[in-house]
Design an enzyme around this catalytic site. Structure first.
Site, PDB file in Angstrom:
ATOM      1  N   HIS A   1     -52.806 -54.771 -30.960  1.00 22.05           N
ATOM      2  CA  HIS A   1     -53.060 -53.783 -29.956  1.00 22.05           C
ATOM      3  C   HIS A   1     -52.255 -52.583 -30.493  1.00 22.05           C
ATOM      4  O   HIS A   1     -53.186 -51.558 -30.182  1.00 22.05           O
ATOM      5  CB  HIS A   1     -52.371 -54.246 -28.651  1.00 22.05           C
ATOM      6  N   GLU A   2     -51.137 -52.357 -30.676  1.00 17.48           N
ATOM      7  CA  GLU A   2     -50.473 -51.433 -31.151  1.00 17.48           C
ATOM      8  C   GLU A   2     -51.077 -50.480 -32.318  1.00 17.48           C
ATOM      9  O   GLU A   2     -51.238 -49.306 -32.458  1.00 17.48           O
ATOM     10  CB  GLU A   2     -49.037 -51.612 -31.260  1.00 17.48           C
TER      11      GLU A   2
ATOM     12  N   HIS B   1     -56.625 -44.872 -33.769  1.00 13.26           N
ATOM     13  CA  HIS B   1     -57.390 -44.155 -32.970  1.00 13.26           C
ATOM     14  C   HIS B   1     -56.657 -42.780 -33.495  1.00 13.26           C
ATOM     15  O   HIS B   1     -57.416 -41.713 -33.566  1.00 13.26           O
ATOM     16  CB  HIS B   1     -56.800 -44.335 -31.441  1.00 13.26           C
TER      17      HIS B   1
ATOM     18  N   HIS C   1     -54.068 -48.594 -31.323  1.00 11.74           N
ATOM     19  CA  HIS C   1     -53.500 -47.365 -30.892  1.00 11.74           C
ATOM     20  C   HIS C   1     -53.418 -46.297 -32.307  1.00 11.74           C
ATOM     21  O   HIS C   1     -53.793 -45.079 -32.154  1.00 11.74           O
ATOM     22  CB  HIS C   1     -52.292 -47.184 -30.056  1.00 11.74           C
TER      23      HIS C   1
END
Length: 690
Positions: free
Chosen positions: A478-479, A485, A482
């Protein structure tokens, strides 16, 4: 200059004033913070004044100068805030508190600066502004919208009041965050080994080692998630589970660290700020530029999901009650909150013959990271390599990211294990936003991005490496979503780069990455037993998949409870009334708990997502579910076309991931999927719809 701990170093020797790319964490001290920030504030104010006085002859590059205005200040500010999050000593706390008033005053006044506002309006009316490329035109429009929402058109007396509100909000939310950290750090419980029956051996070893390191007998238990969660799930000692559950419930309520009065004040300040700016409530203010658009729209979204999930939730609760009675007997005590995780895990183990702890030996942290890096290499064509750079703690690691042609596009730090001086949870931050740039000779170059990932994962044991739970593996992915991105952004305008997107869109890239954790082909790249090297056995993988949606309705309702409590407090609750916001929040959350909540239940007193920042996830917690809908739908394309399909991955980067906030997120989504999102995709993936 008066010599104090916070102002001693000369500015010319201050590492915060000379951040090129790698941050000199080995030289950084708390006393560097205030002199550096004061210097950068002075420099930024001078640049602001020059920009505000720009006439028509000076408009060349106006938007680029505006975009660069706070770049150095933002970087230094983020570094100081980061240090207060990961090394929260008294000195770093004092440093953070020392810079907070000046920083808050500046950023508030920036959004109210009459000269810059007039220059913006004048520039927007020029032919040059009409001829801007789409990205810079969007940046100009969003900046002007932000000025209006920031109070630029308010009369002077209301501007002054707004500044007071923002300053008090920053100080109050900072105090809220400190109180939570202090509450968790202050709690410890020493118990003998016999009280840990049923608890995984790795937790027993870690808690024993923790006690030994402090010269104590037995096992040291804390409220840090890697310790607390397995104890609530596995400890046979019901009284121990009760004690820990109740201790965790009291975080943010103890004398000297009581956040309950702060909640009302934060809500009052946010409501007054919103009304001053012409909005009905804080939610409408912050959601105007997000996909949801308004507080009521976000409420409707959550309530629609709640209604569709509730039948499955009631069925799951009845099944757990029946299971408990069948195993504990008709005369057993009624289930309590500290019993639910314990008996739910027993039911899951029996129903699926699956214990998540069986997966830990296959999820050694370094292998998880290696596999993650291989997955993104296959999907997006990038290469991640470990490198060297000064860190803030011995646990810190540093990596470089290279594009397909070998171009260095980003670097990042990781810090994965809990400490008493580190805030809880997991997060990604951007230190430096790079992107397309022009060198001294006028040639096109790419300046790399710099970010970090932090977490509070299961640390190494005395005789074992860091072995993660399945949920922790999802968190790492998940991190990193980010981080990608941020790292893969190719947007020229820094303010629209990477994760600078609508808040309810920002979780799409991160949550999308979690999907690869559930794919056999992806797992085989990293899920290997740390001792034997064997992959996850087929029968264990089948059990893992079968159990994936176990009590999915309860997990969903838990998230709805947070999102709806948040929105209800910021839309429907009146902070000027006599009604206690903590009691109001408890009543709201009660709808999502099958058991009565105790009178002292005050989860909101430790709800840092909502109250540890002037805005943060306030009125925005729904965005997790909003983005889950997007990610469940978007991943369906990878499932159809191949989870390692480079063409699909390339399109995702080119049309969405690499575009940051350069276009409306709904447009970016349609560019990738060819249609609007399917709102029921998430419910189907969770097994809550046929």
């Amino acid at each position: 200059m008066t010599k104090t701990d916070l102002t001693e170093p000369a500015t010319q020797d201050n590492p915060l004033l000379d951040i090129k790319f790698q941050i000199p964490f080995d030289q950084l001290k708390p006393e560097h913070a205030k002199p550096a920030i004061d210097t950068l504030l002075e420099q930024t104010r001078a640049a602001l004044q020059q920009l505000s006085q720009a006439g028509e002859g000076d408009y060349a590059g106006f938007t680029d100068e505006l975009d660069r205005l706070t770049r150095e200040l933002d970087t230094a500010r983020s570094v100081v805030s980061h240090m207060d999050s990961v090394m929260a000593t008294d000195e770093w706390r004092a440093a953070e508190e020392a810079i907070l008033p000046g920083v808050t005053e500046f950023y508030t006044s920036l959004g109210l600066d009459a000269g810059l506002w007039q220059a913006l309006k004048a520039y927007a009316a020029t032919p040059a502004a009409q001829e801007l490329d789409p990205v810079r035109a969007r940046f100009l429009k969003l900046t002007m919208d932000e000025f209006r929402r920031g109070g630029a058109d308010l009369p002077d007396d209301q501007k002054a009041r707004l500044q007071q509100l923002n300053t008090e909000l920053a100080q109050t939310t900072n105090q809220f965050s400190k109180n939570v950290l202090d509450s968790i750090a202050a709690y410890e419980l020493y118990v003998p080994a016999e009280r840990l029956a049923g608890v995984p051996q790795r937790v027993q070893d870690a808690t024993r080692a923790d006690a030994e390191a402090r010269g104590k007998e037995g096992h040291r238990l804390t409220l840090h998630a890697p310790t607390l969660q397995p104890l609530l799930v596995y400890a046979d000692d019901r009284e121990l589970r009760r004690e820990l559950w109740q201790a965790n419930t009291l975080v943010g309520q103890q004398p000297g660290r009581d956040n309950r009065p702060l909640i009302r004040r934060i809500l009052q300040l946010r409501r007054e700020r919103a009304e001053l700016l012409g909005y009905r409530n804080f939610a409408d203010l912050v959601l105007e530029d997000r996909m949801a658009g308004s507080g009521q729209a976000a409420l409707n979204f959550e309530r629609d999901l709640e209604a569709k999930t509730r039948p499955a939730w009631e069925r799951e609760n009845a099944e757990l009650e029946a299971y408990y009675r069948s195993r504990a007997g008709a005369d057993a005590p009624a289930l309590e909150h500290w019993d639910i995780p314990y008996w739910a895990e027993k039911q899951r183990q029996e129903k699926y013959d699956f214990d998540e702890e069986e997966l830990r030996p296959y999820f050694e942290l370094s292998s998880v990271l290696s596999g993650l890096f291989e997955i993104v290499h296959r999907v997006y064509g990038i290469t991640v390599k470990e490198a060297q750079a000064p860190g803030w703690h011995p646990d810190v690691r540093y990596y470089d990211i290279f594009a397909e042609g070998g171009e260095h596009i980003a670097s990042f730090y990781t810090d994965w294990f809990p400490r008493d001086t580190k805030r809880g949870g997991a997060w990604m931050n951007a230190f430096v936003t790079g992107g397309p740039d022009i060198d001294a000779q006028g040639g096109q170059i790419f300046s790399p991005h710099l970010g970090l990932m932090c977490g509070n994962m299961t640390p190494p044991g005395k005789d074992t490496p860091a072995l993660l739970s399945l949920r922790e593996v999802e968190t790492v992915f998940h991190e990193f979503g980010h981080l990608l991105h941020h790292a893969l952004s190719r947007v020229e305008v820094r303010s629209l780069s990477g994760t600078n997107v609508a808040w309810d869109f920002v979780e799409l890239p991160s949550q999308l990455m979690e999907n690869w954790v559930w794919q056999r082909e992806a797992l085989d790249l990293f899920a290997r037993h740390y001792q034997t090297g064997e992959r996850i056995p087929d029968d264990l993988f089948r059990k893992m998949l079968a159990a994936r949606n176990y009590r999915a309705a309860n997990l969903a309702m838990r998230q709805y409870s947070f999102g709806l409590t948040d929105l209800s407090l910021h839309v429907e609750y009146d902070p000027g009334s006599e009604q206690d916001p903590v009691a109001y929040a408890r009543e709201t959350m009660q709808r999502f708990h099958d058991l009565p909540l105790p009178e002292n239940y005050a989860m909101v007193a430790q709800f840092g997502h909502l109250f540890a920042d002037p805005v943060g996830y306030g009125a925005g917690y729904y965005s997790y579910k909003w983005a889950e809908v997007l990610d469940a739908d978007a991943f369906s394309r990878f499932e159809q076309e191949g989870i390692f399909n480079r063409d699909t991955g390339r399109e995702f980067v080119d049309r969405l991931l690499g575009q940051g906030g350069s276009a409306d997120p709904a447009v970016l989504y349609r560019n990738f999927m060819g249609r609007d999102p399917d709102p029921e995709a998430l419910l189907r993936r969770s097994g809550l719809l046929p």
